[in-house]
Design a protein around this motif. Structure first.
Motif, mmCIF file in Angstrom:
data_model
loop_
_atom_site.group_PDB
_atom_site.id
_atom_site.type_symbol
_atom_site.label_atom_id
_atom_site.label_comp_id
_atom_site.label_asym_id
_atom_site.label_seq_id
_atom_site.Cartn_x
_atom_site.Cartn_y
_atom_site.Cartn_z
ATOM 1 N N TRP A 2 15.604 10.714 -9.567
ATOM 2 C CA TRP A 2 16.775 9.839 -9.037
ATOM 3 C C TRP A 2 17.536 9.276 -10.090
ATOM 4 C CZ3 TRP A 2 11.613 8.628 -8.099
ATOM 5 C CH2 TRP A 2 10.987 7.699 -8.785
ATOM 6 N N ARG A 49 9.814 14.394 -1.383
ATOM 7 C CA ARG A 49 10.851 14.947 -0.530
ATOM 8 C C ARG A 49 10.921 14.051 0.702
ATOM 9 N NH1 ARG A 49 8.273 19.944 -1.962
ATOM 10 N NH2 ARG A 49 6.783 19.596 -0.336
ATOM 11 N N ASP A 50 9.902 13.279 1.114
ATOM 12 C CA ASP A 50 9.866 12.392 2.107
ATOM 13 C C ASP A 50 11.036 11.480 2.430
ATOM 14 O OD1 ASP A 50 9.081 10.346 3.868
ATOM 15 O OD2 ASP A 50 6.836 10.774 3.710
ATOM 16 N N GLU A 51 11.681 11.301 3.557
ATOM 17 C CA GLU A 51 12.990 10.707 4.002
ATOM 18 C C GLU A 51 12.427 9.272 3.710
ATOM 19 O OE1 GLU A 51 16.523 9.792 3.705
ATOM 20 O OE2 GLU A 51 15.805 11.805 3.354
ATOM 21 N N THR A 52 11.180 8.897 4.448
ATOM 22 C CA THR A 52 11.024 7.458 4.116
ATOM 23 C C THR A 52 10.893 6.795 2.729
ATOM 24 O OG1 THR A 52 9.242 8.160 5.813
ATOM 25 C CG2 THR A 52 9.447 5.810 5.430
ATOM 26 N N ARG A 66 12.558 8.202 0.196
ATOM 27 C CA ARG A 66 13.686 8.262 -0.405
ATOM 28 C C ARG A 66 14.536 6.994 0.024
ATOM 29 N NH1 ARG A 66 15.214 13.306 -1.923
ATOM 30 N NH2 ARG A 66 17.305 13.451 -0.961
ATOM 31 N N LYS A 67 14.343 6.569 1.376
ATOM 32 C CA LYS A 67 14.854 5.471 1.630
ATOM 33 C C LYS A 67 14.677 4.313 0.684
ATOM 34 C CE LYS A 67 16.090 5.750 6.432
ATOM 35 N NZ LYS A 67 15.334 5.959 7.695
ATOM 36 N N ARG A 68 13.357 3.919 0.856
ATOM 37 C CA ARG A 68 12.570 3.086 -0.225
ATOM 38 C C ARG A 68 13.281 2.866 -1.595
ATOM 39 N NH1 ARG A 68 6.454 3.513 1.273
ATOM 40 N NH2 ARG A 68 6.708 3.750 3.318
ATOM 41 N N ARG A 95 16.120 4.312 -2.388
ATOM 42 C CA ARG A 95 17.451 3.710 -2.360
ATOM 43 C C ARG A 95 17.848 2.414 -2.201
ATOM 44 N NH1 ARG A 95 18.095 7.993 1.557
ATOM 45 N NH2 ARG A 95 18.225 9.758 0.698
ATOM 46 N N VAL A 134 19.225 8.882 -5.082
ATOM 47 C CA VAL A 134 18.136 9.855 -5.188
ATOM 48 C C VAL A 134 18.955 11.207 -5.221
ATOM 49 C CG1 VAL A 134 16.240 10.803 -3.868
ATOM 50 C CG2 VAL A 134 16.881 8.473 -3.473
ATOM 51 N N GLU A 190 19.645 15.044 -4.876
ATOM 52 C CA GLU A 190 19.773 15.871 -3.607
ATOM 53 C C GLU A 190 18.888 17.222 -3.597
ATOM 54 O OE1 GLU A 190 20.043 14.819 -0.572
ATOM 55 O OE2 GLU A 190 20.830 13.048 -1.801
ATOM 56 N N ARG A 217 16.334 19.253 -3.706
ATOM 57 C CA ARG A 217 15.042 18.961 -3.464
ATOM 58 C C ARG A 217 14.136 20.390 -3.114
ATOM 59 N NH1 ARG A 217 13.021 14.867 -5.174
ATOM 60 N NH2 ARG A 217 14.796 13.607 -5.956
#
Ligand code: AMP
Ligand code: MG
Length: 664
Positions: free
Chosen positions: A517, A643-646, A648-650, A652, A658, A660, A662
């Motif tokens: 990131w 890669r996990d969206e959860t 990545r949200k944390r 951010r 983050v 892109e 991947r």
């Protein structure tokens, strides 16, 4: 009049400065072995007297005497299965073609039922698991292996032979009356409690636990849970020492922190002595300003101070003393030193008084990949973290210094550097003494630069039951470790001065760059500082350089941020340039506490300290992946977490951008 008073005050102040600056020397600095021997000569190291405790309170206590079983367990011969008690001889010749028939006696032996009828030849008695074997019977057959004959008097038919003793547990086969069940000195666990209960005991004699008073000293100390005052430090020694006393088999008496006031401290130590078997102080031993503990200890009666000053590092100012038969120890104030000297000099005494055997030191051989400088004339103990390298175990110095609280918790063990050595050469093989539960190797080893968002990824791994060890060795250290194959991934943020690009130049055959990131770096300042507030980076820099009272805080050479600092300054050397702490947090703390006015760090840290932030440049924080280790499950889990969206949200949410790309 007023003027002469002012002069007097100034003289007082100068006298105090002189006293504080003068270093009294230790009376005599002795070796660790000599210190231990002298201390032991003045101590009673036998176990304390026994006390009787209910079994329910016996967990982790130490047995004062051998326990001899007064009863058998089981107390009688008993059946191990649901079935029929019979005479083995009656089953002789039984088979599919020649079933044997036995008449059932009019009795059912359930648990707790004392049998009445004898099993006569040609008969059997119904018996439950745990039932008492009746007179005459010598074997049991399982109910599943019999056929009930319903017509006429109840009987069973058997089609297989039973040997004598089949499915029978004999009296005393578990615990035999007169047998020594447990030996004195054993630490009582749940299994031991079970054994004692099986013998009918509801209480047990255990060694009385030594009561160890724990007292911290220092004007700066603040009780955890209370707000930190300016120049205050939380009293961590008090908490860790109390817990360590328990681990060593003692009962801590936590007496909190006492200020550096001779009267108050002396009173506190006298009170402690009255209530405890042993007193452990921390702080106030190094003979600097306000260091009183040793002076007070010397007034508490013979034999007094036995050792003050030991040739080891950390821990030189250690003070070992006794008043009457009660040991008094003054540990150095710095947490790592305090814990180290506690384990080396105090824990063995507590263990001995608690009736526990000395702790067996577990060791292994490892290689130290870096050169370590050491002080001549003092035996040095160095905490290390262990990782598995390609050729055996590698020991990395955790190297946070004796003031660190975390060094100890992150260390797997320590190594000794001889008093006569001025350095340990890189790649020396050393013996590592393991501490705590060091044996467990982490699933994933991450070595390089630390970042707050890395904790998010490590947390996600923990949720998937992978343990990760993060060693913050800086970007360059990470690159070195990755190329030696000592870690799985190395987080890095290094700019290529030639291209201005981050990290790309670090990928080499065998090392792949995995995008992480971006974090924003910028100028930190206190809000409302007109030199910076509302300005662009260029304007802020210009006004800082124009003001000779604007004090900067720099970063250490080798850090990515330092490269940026030097690029921005373009050769300028503003005041404060030489102040070069090693972390973003240290930069922010210096500015927040007004020890400096501006510096460069990352945005999340500016937020944590409530500081203003002017963005300068994004910084790429990526991962070097050691290809040879890619297929390991923990490495795969790490890549999946990225890669996990959860996740990545944390990341951010912490203010990171983050990357892109991947497709790793
Ligand atoms: P002293 O031995 O009193 O000179 O203390 C040396 C250093 O250890 C100082 O930085 C103290 O603030 C620190 N220190 C002393 N006692 C404690 C304690 N109980 N908890 C945490 N740090 C301490
Ligand atoms: Mg102190």
């Amino acid at each position: 009049m007023n003027e002469s008073r002012n002069l007097r005050l100034a003289d007082d102040l100068i006298a105090r400065v002189r006293a504080a600056a003068r270093q009294e020397q230790f009376l005599e600095v002795v070796s660790a072995e000599e210190a231990r021997a002298r201390f032991a000569r003045h101590l009673d190291l036998s176990p304390l007297a026994a006390e009787r405790v209910p079994l329910a309170q016996a967990l982790s206590r130490v047995l004062a005497h051998d326990v001899v079983a007064a009863v058998d367990a089981p107390p009688f011969d008993r059946s191990n299965v649901d079935g029929f008690a019979l005479r083995a001889a009656d089953t002789l010749g039984a088979g599919d073609m020649s079933p044997k028939t036995l008449r059932l006696n009019p009795e059912v032996i359930a648990c707790g039922h004392a049998p009445v009828l004898e099993v006569a030849p040609g008969t059997a008695t119904t018996i439950a698991t745990g039932g008492v074997m009746p007179r005459g019977a010598d074997a049991v057959v399982m109910i599943e292996h019999t056929e009930l004959i319903e017509d006429g008097a109840p009987a069973i038919e058997l089609r297989r032979v039973a040997g004598p003793g089949q499915f029978v547990s004999y009296a005393g086969s578990d615990i035999a009356r007169g047998e020594t069940l447990l030996h004195r000195g054993a630490r009582i666990g749940s299994r031991e409690i079970g054994m004692l209960a099986a013998c009918g005991l509801d209480e047990v004699e255990v060694v009385r636990r030594p009561v160890v008073a724990v007292l911290s000293t220092g004007d700066e100390l603040v009780k955890p849970g209370e707000p930190l005052k300016p120049a205050g430090v939380y009293d961590s020694n008090g908490a860790i020492l109390a817990a360590a006393v328990m681990e060593a088999g003692g009962t801590p008496l936590s007496l909190g922190a006492v200020p550096d006031d001779a009267m108050a401290l002396e009173q506190a130590v006298r009170d402690a002595l009255a209530q405890a078997d042993m007193v452990v102080l921390s702080g106030g031993t190094s003979k600097g300003a306000g260091d009183l503990s040793h002076a007070i200890v010397s007034r508490l009666g013979p034999p007094g101070i036995v050792v003050h000053g030991v040739a080891l590092k950390p821990g030189k100012p250690l003070c070992l003393a006794a008043a009457g038969d009660k040991p008094i120890v003054v540990l150095p104030g710095f947490p790592t030193s305090a814990i180290f000297t506690f384990h080396a000099f105090v824990a063995p005494v507590i263990r001995a008084r608690a009736g526990l055997p000395p702790e067996a030191a577990e060791t292994l051989i490892a290689r130290v990949p870096v050169r370590v400088a050491s002080e001549l004339g003092r035996k040095e103990f160095l905490l290390v973290s262990l990782v598995k390298g390609e050729e055996g175990t590698v020991a990395f110095p955790t190297g946070k210094g004796s003031g660190a609280v975390t060094s100890f918790s992150q260390a797997d063990g320590f190594i000794e550097i001889d008093a006569l050595a001025s350095a340990l050469d890189a790649n020396t093989e050393v013996q590592v003494t393991l501490i705590g539960s060091a044996a467990h190797a982490p699933d994933l080893v991450i070595m390089g630069s630390h970042d707050v968002a890395l904790d998010v990824v490590v947390g996600a791994l923990a949720e998937r039951s992978f343990s990760a060890r993060v060693l913050a060795v800086g970007s360059l250290g990470g690159v070195a470790a990755a190329s030696r194959g000592e870690c799985d991934v190395a987080p890095v943020h290094l700019i290529d001065p030639k291209t201005g690009q981050y990290n790309v130049h670090l990928a080499t055959p065998g090392l792949t760059l995995v995008p992480g990131w971006q974090r924003r770096q910028g100028i930190l300042f206190r809000p409302a500082d007109q030199r910076f507030e509302g300005r662009s980076a260029a304007e802020a820099l210009k006004s800082a350089l124009a003001d000779s009272t604007a004090l900067m805080v720099n970063r250490n050479a080798g850090s990515g941020t330092r490269v940026l600092v030097d690029k921005l300054l373009a050769g300028a050397r503003p005041p404060g340039y030489a102040n070069q702490p090693k972390s973003h947090n240290a930069v922010a703390a210096a500015i927040a506490q007004e020890r400096a006015d501006w510096g460069l760090a990352i945005e999340p840290v500016a937020r944590l300290y409530g500081l203003g932030f002017i963005a300068v440049a994004p910084e790429h924080y990526d991962f070097l992946l050691v290809e040879k280790r890619r297929e390991r499950p923990a490495v795969q889990a790490f890549l999946a977490a990225l890669r996990d969206e959860t996740v990545r949200k944390r990341i951010r949410a912490l203010g990171m951008q983050v990357s892109e790309n991947r497709d790793q």
